[in-house]
Each structure stands twice: as structure tokens, then as C-alpha cells.
Design a protein around this motif. Structure first.
Motif, short mmCIF file in Angstrom:
data_model
loop_
_atom_site.label_atom_id
_atom_site.label_comp_id
_atom_site.label_asym_id
_atom_site.label_seq_id
_atom_site.Cartn_x
_atom_site.Cartn_y
_atom_site.Cartn_z
N TYR A 1 -9.60 -4.77 -4.54
CA TYR A 1 -9.23 -4.27 -4.72
C TYR A 1 -9.65 -3.10 -5.64
O TYR A 1 -8.85 -2.05 -6.45
N ARG B 1 -3.36 -3.71 4.12
CA ARG B 1 -4.39 -4.96 2.51
C ARG B 1 -5.25 -4.68 2.58
O ARG B 1 -5.52 -6.02 1.49
N VAL C 1 -10.19 -2.32 0.76
CA VAL C 1 -11.36 -2.04 -0.43
C VAL C 1 -12.82 -1.74 -0.44
O VAL C 1 -13.40 -1.78 -1.21
N HIS D 1 0.81 -1.02 -0.03
CA HIS D 1 0.04 0.29 -0.25
C HIS D 1 0.56 1.24 -0.06
O HIS D 1 1.94 0.92 0.15
N PHE E 1 -1.29 -2.82 -4.33
CA PHE E 1 -1.88 -4.38 -4.69
C PHE E 1 -1.67 -4.60 -6.57
O PHE E 1 -2.83 -4.95 -6.98
N SER F 1 -9.97 0.59 -5.09
CA SER F 1 -8.38 1.14 -5.41
C SER F 1 -7.83 1.76 -6.66
O SER F 1 -7.19 2.39 -6.65
N ARG G 1 -8.61 -10.77 -4.75
CA ARG G 1 -7.59 -9.72 -4.64
C ARG G 1 -8.68 -8.63 -6.11
O ARG G 1 -8.37 -8.20 -5.56
#
Length: 449
Positions: free
Chosen positions: A220, A412, A415, A44, A50, A223, A216
Motif C-alpha cells: 500500500y 484490498r 497496490v 478502502h 489501509f 496508496s 502490507r
């Protein structure tokens, strides 16, 4: 000695696979533990944020006396140098690997292992990777500042384009025009085949991180979009990458910025993943799946969980959607005396015909403002890696993520960018977060069930 080496490698791999570290993953094929694939998820608040970076680790017979050989494989076919110490050729320059001359005490020792190697590589993925270049301390500071900014900018772009977008497009069979290629429609397993006779198809590439990267990506997704939005304010489409002083002709990161295209491709990947989840449901009701082992197993687990809720004082309940064992609805009731008290949330669990190799996709159908739930309803939760086939522990892990009152800070789990920022912000921001959470709890009783 060889046996001891194998025992040591197997132990290290096993420990990593059972670890709760959300940024590292390892896998090996068949029983060939000397050839390992490793995945590092970019940290991050770095230009690698990510991203999915893969490495090949080859252990020699003298391990752990000698370090293994490590090669970066996320290089856009040898055309992209992601770091001063991670070359386009795949070479990883680290003193503990013997590929770089470090200070005394930084060289390899038998006390180190696979995890320490991966963490050392991950440490290269810093906020300012330009500092990893030897001689950085003696560089011209004023000129160097612009180089640092330019270097970060292009790493951020290529992290999105190569390590995330290209990887997911390959997994999903998405061509540049957004269509799904026929190869992606082919089943990786014969669902009618007896489990004991299942064989690998040599024509299908071994991709052990396919499922984790898909899940994942869903974590993410917002993001990634936020990163693109911010980057568009700093660079223009068509602007060429700046060449760094340490980049050579065949060991560089060349290209042009095009965040508009990256955003379009990111959105198409999200659509394709949602469509894939719906396809699982359709496969689940196909005649050939009726007596398949996975269908029988899911049906049995459903009945057991349904009974356990009836016998306990927990008000939650589960039901199959249209009798399909691959699609469950869970109704979750907020725990009394918490911010969730009075809430009633419907959660959908979609299972793959290849479960547990492909883990379930979970989504909140009832909107909820929570730092561990993405805007589209995807929860960030941590199932026990040694019990991947146990649906109950998936459900328990989702509920635990919701109800955890004092979770440790972990970037981590970012979200839901807005909720995450408020939850981990000032005391006033935390109060605002709690108000928004309570509003979503109150609205949950008003939504149509």
C-alpha cells in the motif's frame, strides 16, 4: 464447560487464520487461547484506509455464553480516540459486547463469535465515522457537516501517523531523525540454536503482526503517498485539529496536521524495508548460516522446483543468485493467448533467515504495468496460509495473480493506484489498461537480462 469453551475458541481462531480475508488477522501466544491479539486493516475509501489497528481480546470461561472483553490497543498510549465508539482508553462500545445499549436483537448471542466481533468493529471504520456518535440524527445539519469533514480529516492524518508510521518505525527501530536504533539490529532468534530448543526472549515484545504489516506496507506504499498528496491540498501543515462536540479532555484526538513530515517518514520506512531485505541476503551467505536448518530447507526446495520445471512443459526457470539459497531469481514467461503472451519477466525472491515466520519478499525486476503489481515491482498475491513454508505455492500464487482473467473486485488488492483505477474503470479505461499492459510485455523482451 471449560473444555468446550477452549475447543470453540480454538476452532474460531483456526478458521480465521485459514481465511482468505485480507483485512483480519488473529494470533495467540503459546497455548493461551483465551488471550488473543487481533489486527483489523482499515477499509478502502475511508479515513482508516489501509491502517493497522490492533485489539486485545480476552475470552472468559463462560464463552460463548458470554461475550469476550475487547480492548483497542492502537491508541497512541491512550492519547488518541479513533472513533466515537473506540475510546482513547481502549474501550470499544458495541452492543454485542455489552458495552453499549443497542436495539433488541443486537445484543450478544452464542451464535456470534470472534469473526462477527471483528467485522462489527470494522464496520465502525466507515466513510463518515461521525455518524457513529449517538444523537447524530438530531444534530444541527449545517454545523454538523463541517464537523464531519474536520473529523474525517484528522482521523486520516492520525491513521497514517499512529497506526502505520509509528507502528512500522517501532518494528524497524527507526528513530524520529530516521536512524536505526541498535536494538533493531539484534537478532530475534539465535540462528545456531537447535529448532527444538528455541525459546522466547522475555525482553522482546510479542509482535505477531510484524511481518504482515511490513508486507502490507509494501503493498500500500503508493496508496499512502497518494493519500498524503490529496490531503495536502485540503489542509496546511501546522493547522490544528478541530475538537469534536463529543470529545472530552481525556478522550479526544488532539494535534496538528503535518503531512510534509509524514511523507518523509513514510519514505524512510520504505528505504528501511528495502535495506532489511538486502540484509537478509547478506545474512544468508554468512558462515554460521551454511548448515542452518532454514538454509538446508531452502536449498532442497530450490532443487525440487528446478527439477519440476525441467520435467514439465512450463518454460519458467529458477536460479540462485550467487549460490545464495536465500535469494532466488525466477524467470516467468507469459502464457500464450493472453495479454502476457510473449513477455519474459524476471522476479526476485528474498528469504529471511527466519523463514517461514517471516514470509518471502517478492519483487518484479522487469517492469510490468499490472493492477496486482506495485510500481516498485512488489506483487499482491495470496499464499496458502496453511502452507507458508512451501516456496512452490508462493511462486504459483504470484503467477495465479498475474494470469487470473476474471478476478472479483477487491479494493484490498489496491497496490498500483493508476492500474487499479483503469482495470476497474469504464470499458474505455479497461482498453487503455490492456494497451499499457501489452506495452510492458513487449518491453520486457527488450530489457537487459
Amino acid at each position: 464447560m471449560a473444555d468446550q469453551s477452549i475447543i470453540r475458541i480454538t476452532k474460531e481462531i483456526g478458521e480465521l487464520q485459514k481465511s482468505s480475508d485480507l483485512s483480519l488477522a488473529v494470533a495467540f501466544r503459546d497455548r493461551d487461547v483465551r488471550n488473543v491479539k487481533a489486527l483489523i486493516i482499515g477499509p478502502h475509501e475511508t479515513p482508516y484506509e489501509f491502517g493497522f489497528f490492533e485489539f486485545a481480546v480476552k475470552f472468559n470461561k463462560e464463552y460463548p455464553r458470554k461475550s469476550p472483553a475487547v480492548t483497542a490497543t492502537t491508541t497512541n498510549s491512550g492519547r488518541c480516540r479513533f472513533n466515537p465508539n473506540i475510546y482513547a482508553s481502549g474501550k470499544v462500545c458495541l452492543s454485542i459486547l455489552g458495552t453499549w445499549r443497542g436495539e433488541r436483537g443486537e445484543e450478544w448471542s452464542a451464535a456470534q463469535g470472534l469473526e462477527s466481533i471483528l467485522l462489527s468493529i470494522q464496520s465502525l471504520m466507515s466513510t463518515n465515522p461521525y455518524e457513529n456518535e449517538p444523537g447524530f440524527e438530531d444534530a444541527n445539519q449545517s454545523h454538523d457537516k463541517k464537523n464531519q469533514k474536520d473529523y474525517v480529516a484528522k482521523i486520516r492524518h492520525e491513521t497514517l501517523r499512529i497506526s502505520i508510521i509509528q507502528r512500522l518505525e517501532d518494528y524497524l527501530g527507526i528513530s524520529m531523525n530516521g536512524t536505526v536504533t541498535p536494538a533493531a539490529e539484534r537478532e530475534l532468534y539465535d540462528l545456531d540454536m537447535d529448532d527444538d530448543l528455541e525459546m522466547e526472549d522475555p525482553s522482546v515484545p510479542w509482535e505477531p503482526f510484524k511481518d504482515i504489516c511490513k508486507r502490507r506496507f509494501l503493498w500500500y506504499y503508493d496508496s499512502y503517498l497518494e493519500t498524503i498528496k490529496k490531503a495536502k491540498e485540503e489542509v496546511k501543515d501546522g493547522q490544528p485539529f478541530a475538537r469534536m462536540p463529543f470529545e472530552g479532555t481525556s478522550n479526544t484526538m488532539d494535534g496538528k496536521f503535518n503531512y510534509t513530515e509524514l511523507e518523509q517518514r513514510i519514505r524512510k520506512i520504505k528505504d528501511a524495508l528495502d535495506a532489511e531485505t538486502e540484509k537478509w541476503a547478506a545474512e544468508g551467505v554468512s558462515p554460521r548460516m551454511k548448515d542452518a536448518t532454514v538454509a538446508v530447507n531452502l536449498g532442497r526446495q530450490f532443487e525440487q522446483i528446478k527439477e519440476s520445471y525441467k520435467r514439465s512443459d512450463v518454460p519458467h526457470c529458477v536460479e540462485l543468485v550467487d549460490g545464495n539459497p536465500f535469494v532466488w531469481n525466477l524467470t516467468y514467461f507469459g502464457r500464450p493467448m493472453t495479454n502476457l503472451d510473449g513477455g519474459m519477466f524476471r522476479i526476485k525472491l528474498n528469504f529471511s533467515p527466519r523463514f517461514p515466520e517471516e514470509q518471502p519478499r517478492v519483487k518484479f525486476l522487469t517492469s510490468m504495468f499490472h493492477h496486482r503489481i506495485a510500481a516498485d515491482g512488489t506483487p499482491c498475491y495470496f499464499p496458502n496460509p496453511s502452507r507458508r513454508e512451501d516456496v512452490k505455492q508462493h511462486i504459483d500464487a504470484v503467477i495465479e495473480a498475474l494470469e487470473e482473467e476474471q478476478p472479483p473486485y477487491d479494493p484490498r488488492t489496491l497496490v498500483h493506484p493508476e492500474a487499479h483505477k483503469l482495470y476497474w474503470g469504464t470499458s474505455d479505461e479497461r482498453k487503455l489498461y490492456n494497451r499499457q499492459l501489452r506495452r510492458s510485455v513487449q518491453r520486457s523482451m527488450e530489457e537487459d537480462f
